[in-house]
Design a protein around this motif. Structure first.
Motif, PDB file in Angstrom:
ATOM      1  N   ALA A   2     -24.159 -60.232  36.754  1.00 46.53           N
ATOM      2  CA  ALA A   2     -22.569 -60.478  36.670  1.00 46.53           C
ATOM      3  C   ALA A   2     -22.232 -59.058  36.198  1.00 46.53           C
ATOM      4  O   ALA A   2     -21.082 -58.727  36.395  1.00 46.53           O
ATOM      5  CB  ALA A   2     -22.493 -61.555  35.358  1.00 46.53           C
ATOM      6  N   PHE A   3     -22.890 -58.195  35.257  1.00 44.65           N
ATOM      7  CA  PHE A   3     -22.257 -56.812  34.985  1.00 44.65           C
ATOM      8  C   PHE A   3     -21.975 -56.171  36.153  1.00 44.65           C
ATOM      9  O   PHE A   3     -20.942 -55.467  36.554  1.00 44.65           O
ATOM     10  CB  PHE A   3     -23.396 -56.219  33.871  1.00 44.65           C
ATOM     11  N   ARG A   4     -23.023 -56.079  37.018  1.00 43.23           N
ATOM     12  CA  ARG A   4     -22.986 -55.519  38.281  1.00 43.23           C
ATOM     13  C   ARG A   4     -21.833 -55.680  39.253  1.00 43.23           C
ATOM     14  O   ARG A   4     -20.901 -55.040  39.684  1.00 43.23           O
ATOM     15  CB  ARG A   4     -24.075 -55.437  39.224  1.00 43.23           C
ATOM     16  N   HIS A   5     -21.357 -57.144  39.135  1.00 40.40           N
ATOM     17  CA  HIS A   5     -20.434 -57.682  39.942  1.00 40.40           C
ATOM     18  C   HIS A   5     -19.000 -57.082  39.300  1.00 40.40           C
ATOM     19  O   HIS A   5     -18.156 -56.585  39.726  1.00 40.40           O
ATOM     20  CB  HIS A   5     -20.257 -58.966  39.802  1.00 40.40           C
ATOM     21  N   LYS A  37     -19.751 -51.914  26.490  1.00 41.83           N
ATOM     22  CA  LYS A  37     -20.711 -53.003  27.376  1.00 41.83           C
ATOM     23  C   LYS A  37     -21.401 -51.978  28.170  1.00 41.83           C
ATOM     24  O   LYS A  37     -22.708 -52.861  28.477  1.00 41.83           O
ATOM     25  CB  LYS A  37     -19.595 -53.560  28.389  1.00 41.83           C
ATOM     26  N   VAL A  38     -21.276 -51.059  28.541  1.00 39.16           N
ATOM     27  CA  VAL A  38     -22.339 -50.341  29.330  1.00 39.16           C
ATOM     28  C   VAL A  38     -23.463 -49.840  28.587  1.00 39.16           C
ATOM     29  O   VAL A  38     -24.476 -50.073  28.822  1.00 39.16           O
ATOM     30  CB  VAL A  38     -21.713 -48.965  29.981  1.00 39.16           C
ATOM     31  N   MET A  39     -23.108 -49.432  27.460  1.00 36.39           N
ATOM     32  CA  MET A  39     -24.369 -49.125  26.270  1.00 36.39           C
ATOM     33  C   MET A  39     -25.237 -50.524  25.761  1.00 36.39           C
ATOM     34  O   MET A  39     -26.363 -50.325  25.764  1.00 36.39           O
ATOM     35  CB  MET A  39     -23.866 -48.709  24.992  1.00 36.39           C
ATOM     36  N   LYS A  40     -24.544 -51.684  25.811  1.00 39.45           N
ATOM     37  CA  LYS A  40     -25.066 -52.729  25.336  1.00 39.45           C
ATOM     38  C   LYS A  40     -26.114 -53.028  26.623  1.00 39.45           C
ATOM     39  O   LYS A  40     -27.395 -53.307  26.363  1.00 39.45           O
ATOM     40  CB  LYS A  40     -24.010 -53.883  25.482  1.00 39.45           C
ATOM     41  N   MET A  41     -25.763 -52.864  27.937  1.00 40.31           N
ATOM     42  CA  MET A  41     -26.590 -53.160  28.971  1.00 40.31           C
ATOM     43  C   MET A  41     -27.545 -52.399  29.072  1.00 40.31           C
ATOM     44  O   MET A  41     -28.848 -52.580  29.196  1.00 40.31           O
ATOM     45  CB  MET A  41     -25.638 -53.305  30.343  1.00 40.31           C
ATOM     46  N   CYS A  42     -27.529 -51.190  28.586  1.00 37.72           N
ATOM     47  CA  CYS A  42     -28.370 -50.000  28.826  1.00 37.72           C
ATOM     48  C   CYS A  42     -29.534 -50.205  27.634  1.00 37.72           C
ATOM     49  O   CYS A  42     -30.865 -50.099  27.821  1.00 37.72           O
ATOM     50  CB  CYS A  42     -27.780 -48.680  28.572  1.00 37.72           C
ATOM     51  N   ASP A  43     -29.113 -50.764  26.449  1.00 35.66           N
ATOM     52  CA  ASP A  43     -29.993 -50.796  25.234  1.00 35.66           C
ATOM     53  C   ASP A  43     -30.737 -52.249  25.568  1.00 35.66           C
ATOM     54  O   ASP A  43     -32.008 -52.092  25.196  1.00 35.66           O
ATOM     55  CB  ASP A  43     -29.170 -51.262  24.228  1.00 35.66           C
ATOM     56  N   LYS A  44     -30.297 -53.083  26.572  1.00 32.43           N
ATOM     57  CA  LYS A  44     -31.236 -54.089  26.700  1.00 32.43           C
ATOM     58  C   LYS A  44     -32.157 -53.849  27.986  1.00 32.43           C
ATOM     59  O   LYS A  44     -33.160 -54.864  28.589  1.00 32.43           O
ATOM     60  CB  LYS A  44     -30.408 -55.400  27.326  1.00 32.43           C
ATOM     61  N   LEU A  45     -32.191 -52.832  28.857  1.00 32.11           N
ATOM     62  CA  LEU A  45     -32.520 -52.484  29.778  1.00 32.11           C
ATOM     63  C   LEU A  45     -34.171 -52.540  29.696  1.00 32.11           C
ATOM     64  O   LEU A  45     -35.031 -53.186  30.627  1.00 32.11           O
ATOM     65  CB  LEU A  45     -32.415 -51.340  30.543  1.00 32.11           C
TER      66      LEU A  45
END
Length: 86
Positions: free
Chosen positions: A38-41, A55-63
């Protein structure tokens, strides 16, 4: 899967327990991967004009957690399939 939502359909199919195979992904990993999908979309369609660093940092933190969950699920799937075919 085909169509506009093939990425989502693929993730959903990989969670199913089918007569020919066990689920490839756990529910937890499915949810994490879908969040990246969903984030990619959003990133491709919206964020090019208005990126939200939080939001970008949140996704990076979960990677790392997502990768570890995916690796565990794939290892479990392979082990189960090997046991089934032994």
């Amino acid at each position: 899967p085909k169509g506009e939502k093939w990425h989502l359909k693929l993730i959903e199919l990989m969670q199913l327990n089918l007569p020919i195979r066990c689920p490839v992904l756990s529910e937890k990993t499915t949810k994490m991967l879908d969040e990246y999908r969903a984030f990619r979309h959003l990133f491709r369609n919206i964020y090019t004009h208005r990126m939200i660093p939080e939001k970008v940092m949140k996704m990076c933190d979960k990677l790392l957690q997502t990768w570890q969950g995916l690796k565990t699920d794939l290892d479990n799937f392979i082990d189960t399939m090997e046991e089934t075919n032994a």
